[in-house]
Write a protein that holds these residues in place. Structure first.
Motif, mmCIF file in Angstrom:
data_model
loop_
_atom_site.group_PDB
_atom_site.id
_atom_site.type_symbol
_atom_site.label_atom_id
_atom_site.label_comp_id
_atom_site.label_asym_id
_atom_site.label_seq_id
_atom_site.Cartn_x
_atom_site.Cartn_y
_atom_site.Cartn_z
ATOM 1 N N LYS A 68 0.810 -1.228 0.000
ATOM 2 C CA LYS A 68 0.000 0.000 0.000
ATOM 3 C C LYS A 68 0.834 1.265 0.000
ATOM 4 N N ASN A 69 2.116 1.148 -0.400
ATOM 5 C CA ASN A 69 2.959 2.331 -0.529
ATOM 6 C C ASN A 69 3.002 3.132 0.783
ATOM 7 N N PHE A 70 3.529 2.503 1.802
ATOM 8 C CA PHE A 70 3.648 3.109 3.126
ATOM 9 C C PHE A 70 2.274 3.432 3.721
ATOM 10 N N PRO A 71 1.426 2.409 3.931
ATOM 11 C CA PRO A 71 0.030 2.658 4.259
ATOM 12 C C PRO A 71 -0.208 3.352 5.586
ATOM 13 N N TYR A 72 0.674 3.112 6.588
ATOM 14 C CA TYR A 72 0.289 3.634 7.901
ATOM 15 C C TYR A 72 0.347 5.150 7.937
ATOM 16 N N ILE A 73 1.118 5.745 7.036
ATOM 17 C CA ILE A 73 1.195 7.203 6.994
ATOM 18 C C ILE A 73 -0.116 7.810 6.475
ATOM 19 N N GLN A 74 -0.870 7.071 5.667
ATOM 20 C CA GLN A 74 -2.174 7.502 5.126
ATOM 21 C C GLN A 74 -2.074 8.657 4.133
ATOM 22 N N ARG A 75 -1.296 9.655 4.456
ATOM 23 C CA ARG A 75 -1.196 10.809 3.586
ATOM 24 C C ARG A 75 0.276 11.119 3.378
ATOM 25 N N ASP A 76 0.699 11.119 2.123
ATOM 26 C CA ASP A 76 2.087 11.415 1.807
ATOM 27 C C ASP A 76 2.276 12.936 1.857
ATOM 28 N N CYS A 77 2.638 13.432 3.052
ATOM 29 C CA CYS A 77 2.720 14.888 3.203
ATOM 30 C C CYS A 77 3.880 15.464 2.407
ATOM 31 N N TRP A 78 4.932 14.656 2.189
ATOM 32 C CA TRP A 78 6.059 15.132 1.386
ATOM 33 C C TRP A 78 5.565 15.462 -0.026
ATOM 34 N N ARG A 79 4.690 14.590 -0.554
ATOM 35 C CA ARG A 79 4.117 14.794 -1.887
ATOM 36 C C ARG A 79 3.186 16.019 -1.887
ATOM 37 N N ALA A 80 2.396 16.154 -0.812
ATOM 38 C CA ALA A 80 1.484 17.311 -0.714
ATOM 39 C C ALA A 80 2.286 18.610 -0.757
ATOM 40 N N ILE A 81 3.436 18.613 -0.078
ATOM 41 C CA ILE A 81 4.272 19.819 -0.049
ATOM 42 C C ILE A 81 4.838 20.098 -1.443
ATOM 43 N N GLU A 82 5.382 19.059 -2.055
ATOM 44 C CA GLU A 82 6.024 19.337 -3.351
ATOM 45 C C GLU A 82 5.009 19.617 -4.453
ATOM 46 N N ASP A 83 3.776 19.110 -4.302
ATOM 47 C CA ASP A 83 2.754 19.367 -5.319
ATOM 48 C C ASP A 83 2.063 20.722 -5.163
ATOM 49 N N ALA A 84 2.290 21.386 -4.036
ATOM 50 C CA ALA A 84 1.626 22.679 -3.820
ATOM 51 C C ALA A 84 2.052 23.664 -4.900
ATOM 52 N N ARG A 85 1.137 24.491 -5.356
ATOM 53 C CA ARG A 85 1.493 25.474 -6.392
ATOM 54 C C ARG A 85 1.930 26.798 -5.768
ATOM 55 N N LYS A 86 1.485 27.046 -4.539
ATOM 56 C CA LYS A 86 1.972 28.240 -3.845
ATOM 57 C C LYS A 86 3.335 27.902 -3.215
ATOM 58 N N PRO A 87 4.232 28.870 -3.169
ATOM 59 C CA PRO A 87 5.546 28.587 -2.576
ATOM 60 C C PRO A 87 5.450 28.188 -1.096
ATOM 61 N N ILE A 88 6.287 27.246 -0.711
ATOM 62 C CA ILE A 88 6.369 26.841 0.699
ATOM 63 C C ILE A 88 7.807 27.025 1.167
ATOM 64 N N SER A 93 2.959 39.191 -1.609
ATOM 65 C CA SER A 93 2.529 40.499 -2.143
ATOM 66 C C SER A 93 2.727 40.595 -3.661
ATOM 67 N N MET A 94 3.435 39.636 -4.238
ATOM 68 C CA MET A 94 3.673 39.651 -5.693
ATOM 69 C C MET A 94 2.444 39.091 -6.420
ATOM 70 N N SER A 95 2.488 39.145 -7.755
ATOM 71 C CA SER A 95 1.390 38.591 -8.550
ATOM 72 C C SER A 95 1.367 37.065 -8.401
ATOM 73 N N ARG A 96 0.270 36.528 -7.877
ATOM 74 C CA ARG A 96 0.242 35.094 -7.585
ATOM 75 C C ARG A 96 0.424 34.198 -8.815
ATOM 76 N N PRO A 97 -0.283 34.498 -9.932
ATOM 77 C CA PRO A 97 -0.061 33.604 -11.087
ATOM 78 C C PRO A 97 1.377 33.641 -11.591
ATOM 79 N N THR A 98 2.015 34.798 -11.488
ATOM 80 C CA THR A 98 3.423 34.877 -11.912
ATOM 81 C C THR A 98 4.307 34.089 -10.956
ATOM 82 N N VAL A 99 4.056 34.248 -9.662
ATOM 83 C CA VAL A 99 4.827 33.504 -8.659
ATOM 84 C C VAL A 99 4.717 32.000 -8.920
ATOM 85 N N MET A 100 3.504 31.538 -9.243
ATOM 86 C CA MET A 100 3.314 30.100 -9.482
ATOM 87 C C MET A 100 4.091 29.636 -10.712
#
Ligand code: CO8
Length: 261
Positions: free
Chosen positions: A81-101, A202-209
């Protein structure tokens, strides 16, 4: 939204996620991982937020996966189950975010904690920060990007040495090696991270993305492909109202008013 293992806050258009299991050095258990994923999703969906900060405590960002929770896992269960006990791959959630982290790191960022900050877009480190992949010391190995992102960030020699011996890197070595963007004093970390994130927000969000996407492209593709992507992305910014606002504001010697469109 109330969480068990993290705290969240919003300041100056910035969503702040703070890991909060101080008794166990913010060890990453299943609940914390799920909550980080949910908080990232929530900030991504919130139009009032333009940038995200991921941080921990003054002495520890996170000491890695929760070893006590992980120790009884079996290969068949993890593999099926691809590391099932974690339930949510937070590393993936972070890297998939479109806003900067931005990762704001004080103290230990070890194992899955080091992998978590490396999944962020850049790291601001306190002068007491320590980075490491100590999994080899407990008979396992990095499993959420440690052998890959650390190698890309600091090169094969240092990554290999760190992953094979568990040696930690202090903040100065991490900055010298390209793992962190900047070092600040431990006392100034929260303020400096917020100042940086608020500036991005404060910058233009679509440009930042588009900038984020373009830099990330360059990490994984050939120079030719990356340059082609960048040129198309650059051209695309001319479709944004914010682009003409930014350039007109410059010509008119005034501050731009970005509307994120
Ligand atoms: N998991 C669970 N509990 C932990 C962890 C951890 N990773 N780290 C610390 N703790 C607990 C300790 O057990 C201790 O609890 P208690 O007070 O109940 O005994 C408490 O936190 C304080 O820790 P220490 O007493 O050890 O504090 P020290 O200041 O002496 O040492 C260290 C700090 C150096 C950080 C030390 O705690 C340490 O070495 N921790 C473990 C570091 C480690 O090995 N991390 C890697 C874990 S494996 C991993 O991250 C794999 C990720 C793969 C992800 C893949 C997902 C798909």
């Amino acid at each position: 939204m109330s969480y068990q293992c993290i705290l969240t806050d919003v300041k100056q258009g910035v969503g702040i996620i703070t890991l909060n299991r101080p008794k166990v050095m913010n060890a990453l258990n299943a609940t914390l991982c799920r909550e980080v994923g949910e908080a990232v999703d929530g900030f991504e969906a919130n139009d009032s937020i333009g940038c995200i900060i991921l941080t921990g405590g003054d002495q520890v960002f996170a000491a890695g996966a929760d070893i006590k929770e992980m120790k009884d896992q079996s290969f068949p269960a993890l593999h099926a189950k691809n590391f099932p006990y974690i339930q949510r791959d937070c590393w993936r959630a972070i890297e998939d975010a479109r806003k900067p982290i931005i990762a704001a790191v004080a103290g230990f960022a070890l194992g899955g904690g080091c992998e978590m900050v490396m999944a962020c877009d850049f790291i601001i480190a306190a002068d007491n920060a320590k980075f490491g992949q100590p999994e080899v010391s407990i008979g396992t190995m990095p499993g959420a990007g440690g052998t890959q992102r650390l190698t890309k960030a600091v090169g094969k020699a240092k990554a290999m040495e760190m992953c094979l011996t568990g040696r930690m890197m202090d903040a100065e070595e991490a900055e010298r090696s390209g793992l962190v963007a900047r070092i600040v004093t431990a006392e100034a970390l929260a303020e400096q991270a917020l100042k940086t994130a608020a500036k991005i927000a404060s910058m233009s969000r679509p440009t930042v993305m588009l900038i984020k996407e373009s830099v990330n492209m360059g990490v994984s593709c050939s120079l030719d492909d990356g340059l082609r992507f960048e040129r198309r992305a650059f051209e695309a910014t001319f479709a944004f109202e914010d682009c003409s606002e930014g350039m007109n504001a410059f010509a008119e010697k005034r501050k731009p008013v970005f509307k994120n469109r």
